[in-house]
Motif scaffolding. Structure first.
Motif, mmCIF file in Angstrom:
data_model
loop_
_atom_site.group_PDB
_atom_site.id
_atom_site.type_symbol
_atom_site.label_atom_id
_atom_site.label_comp_id
_atom_site.label_asym_id
_atom_site.label_seq_id
_atom_site.Cartn_x
_atom_site.Cartn_y
_atom_site.Cartn_z
ATOM 1 N N ALA A 178 -85.205 91.839 83.174
ATOM 2 C CA ALA A 178 -84.833 93.207 82.767
ATOM 3 C C ALA A 178 -85.387 93.518 81.378
ATOM 4 C CB ALA A 178 -83.315 93.353 82.786
ATOM 5 N N ALA A 179 -85.361 92.533 80.473
ATOM 6 C CA ALA A 179 -85.899 92.750 79.124
ATOM 7 C C ALA A 179 -87.409 92.997 79.181
ATOM 8 C CB ALA A 179 -85.585 91.540 78.239
ATOM 9 N N ILE A 180 -88.095 92.263 80.026
ATOM 10 C CA ILE A 180 -89.548 92.459 80.178
ATOM 11 C C ILE A 180 -89.824 93.888 80.664
ATOM 12 C CG2 ILE A 180 -91.551 91.779 81.597
ATOM 13 C CD1 ILE A 180 -90.236 88.880 81.565
ATOM 14 N N GLN A 181 -89.043 94.319 81.664
ATOM 15 C CA GLN A 181 -89.224 95.684 82.186
ATOM 16 C C GLN A 181 -88.942 96.726 81.107
ATOM 17 O OE1 GLN A 181 -86.477 95.248 85.423
ATOM 18 N NE2 GLN A 181 -88.038 94.542 86.867
ATOM 19 N N LEU A 182 -87.914 96.451 80.318
ATOM 20 C CA LEU A 182 -87.545 97.384 79.246
ATOM 21 C C LEU A 182 -88.662 97.490 78.200
ATOM 22 C CD1 LEU A 182 -85.008 99.057 78.792
ATOM 23 C CD2 LEU A 182 -84.035 97.144 77.510
ATOM 24 N N ILE A 183 -89.211 96.357 77.797
ATOM 25 C CA ILE A 183 -90.292 96.379 76.797
ATOM 26 C C ILE A 183 -91.498 97.130 77.353
ATOM 27 C CG2 ILE A 183 -91.893 94.993 75.415
ATOM 28 C CD1 ILE A 183 -88.792 94.923 74.659
ATOM 29 N N ARG A 184 -91.838 96.879 78.604
ATOM 30 C CA ARG A 184 -92.970 97.604 79.203
ATOM 31 C C ARG A 184 -92.716 99.111 79.153
ATOM 32 N NH1 ARG A 184 -96.345 93.915 80.975
ATOM 33 N NH2 ARG A 184 -95.726 92.198 82.345
ATOM 34 N N ARG A 185 -91.476 99.515 79.428
ATOM 35 C CA ARG A 185 -91.170 100.958 79.450
ATOM 36 C C ARG A 185 -91.265 101.587 78.064
ATOM 37 N NH1 ARG A 185 -85.556 101.231 81.939
ATOM 38 N NH2 ARG A 185 -85.767 103.415 81.429
ATOM 39 N N THR A 186 -91.156 100.811 77.005
ATOM 40 C CA THR A 186 -91.321 101.380 75.660
ATOM 41 C C THR A 186 -92.781 101.698 75.360
ATOM 42 O OG1 THR A 186 -91.707 99.278 74.499
ATOM 43 C CG2 THR A 186 -89.402 99.958 74.769
ATOM 44 N N GLY A 187 -93.706 101.105 76.129
ATOM 45 C CA GLY A 187 -95.129 101.288 75.865
ATOM 46 C C GLY A 187 -95.714 100.230 74.955
ATOM 47 N N ALA A 188 -94.875 99.326 74.427
ATOM 48 C CA ALA A 188 -95.385 98.235 73.585
ATOM 49 C C ALA A 188 -96.032 97.162 74.460
ATOM 50 C CB ALA A 188 -94.239 97.641 72.763
ATOM 51 N N GLN A 189 -96.819 96.290 73.820
ATOM 52 C CA GLN A 189 -97.455 95.182 74.540
ATOM 53 C C GLN A 189 -96.529 93.970 74.547
ATOM 54 O OE1 GLN A 189 -101.294 94.626 72.426
ATOM 55 N NE2 GLN A 189 -100.806 96.661 71.634
ATOM 56 N N LEU A 190 -96.648 93.157 75.596
ATOM 57 C CA LEU A 190 -95.822 91.949 75.697
ATOM 58 C C LEU A 190 -96.603 90.747 75.159
ATOM 59 C CD1 LEU A 190 -94.030 91.804 79.143
ATOM 60 C CD2 LEU A 190 -92.994 91.455 76.910
ATOM 61 N N ALA A 191 -96.076 90.100 74.119
ATOM 62 C CA ALA A 191 -96.708 88.877 73.604
ATOM 63 C C ALA A 191 -96.181 87.654 74.333
ATOM 64 C CB ALA A 191 -96.438 88.749 72.107
ATOM 65 N N GLY A 192 -95.052 87.775 75.045
ATOM 66 C CA GLY A 192 -94.534 86.658 75.808
ATOM 67 C C GLY A 192 -93.026 86.575 75.778
ATOM 68 N N LEU A 193 -92.538 85.501 76.418
ATOM 69 C CA LEU A 193 -91.108 85.199 76.494
ATOM 70 C C LEU A 193 -90.916 83.743 76.105
ATOM 71 C CD1 LEU A 193 -88.113 85.593 77.553
ATOM 72 C CD2 LEU A 193 -88.986 84.847 79.789
ATOM 73 N N ALA A 194 -89.979 83.493 75.191
ATOM 74 C CA ALA A 194 -89.658 82.113 74.812
ATOM 75 C C ALA A 194 -88.156 81.910 74.938
ATOM 76 C CB ALA A 194 -90.110 81.832 73.377
ATOM 77 N N VAL A 195 -87.785 80.799 75.584
ATOM 78 C CA VAL A 195 -86.366 80.439 75.694
ATOM 79 C C VAL A 195 -86.178 79.014 75.191
ATOM 80 C CG1 VAL A 195 -85.932 82.000 77.641
ATOM 81 C CG2 VAL A 195 -86.541 79.601 78.086
#
Ligand code: PRP
Ligand code: ADE
Length: 192
Positions: A147-164
């Motif tokens: 859901a966070a990935i989808q949210l970031i995409r909807r802002t128009g920003a670029q995704l640098a990745g996901l770290a857990v």
């Protein structure tokens, strides 16, 4: 680097770090519901050596991905992501559970291992020039991170990745988030 190549190797390539972090995470059976083995990170947060090592590792990953902003997922993701943002010299942007942000928000509903919820972000905190690294403590079903990935995409920003910090491998979270991430990298410091 493929998402698969990013997932998990921190534990094998940095065994001392992985051992330190793992030794500070406590299993709590049947919390918050019967049948859930809860991974409690509070002992790690209380240990300055472990918390600093974790922060340094995630800050190095943020810098290596060319991130400009670090997004933390409420609430435990805030605790990990905020010091990473300071250490890496980047801004911090919170993704909060619904109803907590005062400004104009974008919202995304999701399911997680023990319930369902809705998350929000102040869209004005990110611009199309931003490269966003999302940070959280646990990847379980992957519902929260997806859901966070989808949210970031909807802002128009670029995704640098996901770290857990930790991926629960008995749940299919990795497949879910790597599909959502596309070419953006995924890093789990520990896989259990
Ligand atoms: O992969 P998933 O199945 O989605 O689960 C992982 C999420 O669950 C936990 O958050 P929780 O919503 O319990 O919030 P908290 O950090 O406020 O405790 C954890 O911090 C992750 O964000
Ligand atoms: N088993 C678990 N332990 C800690 N946080 C979680 N979030 C989702 N599942 C979890």
């Amino acid at each position: 680097m493929s998402p698969q190549a990013e997932a998990g190797p921190a534990a094998s390539s940095r065994p001392a770090l992985a051992d330190l972090l793992l030794s500070r995470i406590r299993d709590v059976p049947d919390y918050p519901k019967p049948g859930i083995a809860f991974k409690d990170i509070t002992p790690l947060l209380a240990d300055p050596e472990a918390f600093t090592a974790l922060t340094d590792e995630l800050a190095a990953f943020s810098l290596a991905q060319g991130a400009t902003k670090v997004v933390g997922l409420e609430a435990r993701g805030f605790i990990l992501a905020a010091p990473v943002a300071v250490r890496a010299g980047m801004g911090f942007v919170p993704v909060r559970k619904a109803g907590k942000l005062p400004g104009a928000t974008l919202a995304q509903a999701y399911d997680l291992e023990y319930g369902s919820a809705e998350m929000e972000i102040h869209a004005e905190d990110l611009s199309p020039d931003d490269r966003v690294l999302i940070i959280d403590d646990v990847l379980a079903t992957g519902g929260t991170a997806e859901a966070a990935i989808q949210l970031i995409r909807r802002t128009g920003a670029q995704l640098a990745g996901l770290a857990v910090l930790m991926e629960l491998t008995f749940l299919p979270g990795r497949e879910r988030v790597t599909a959502a991430l596309g070419e953006a990298p995924y890093q789990a410091l520990l896989t259990v």
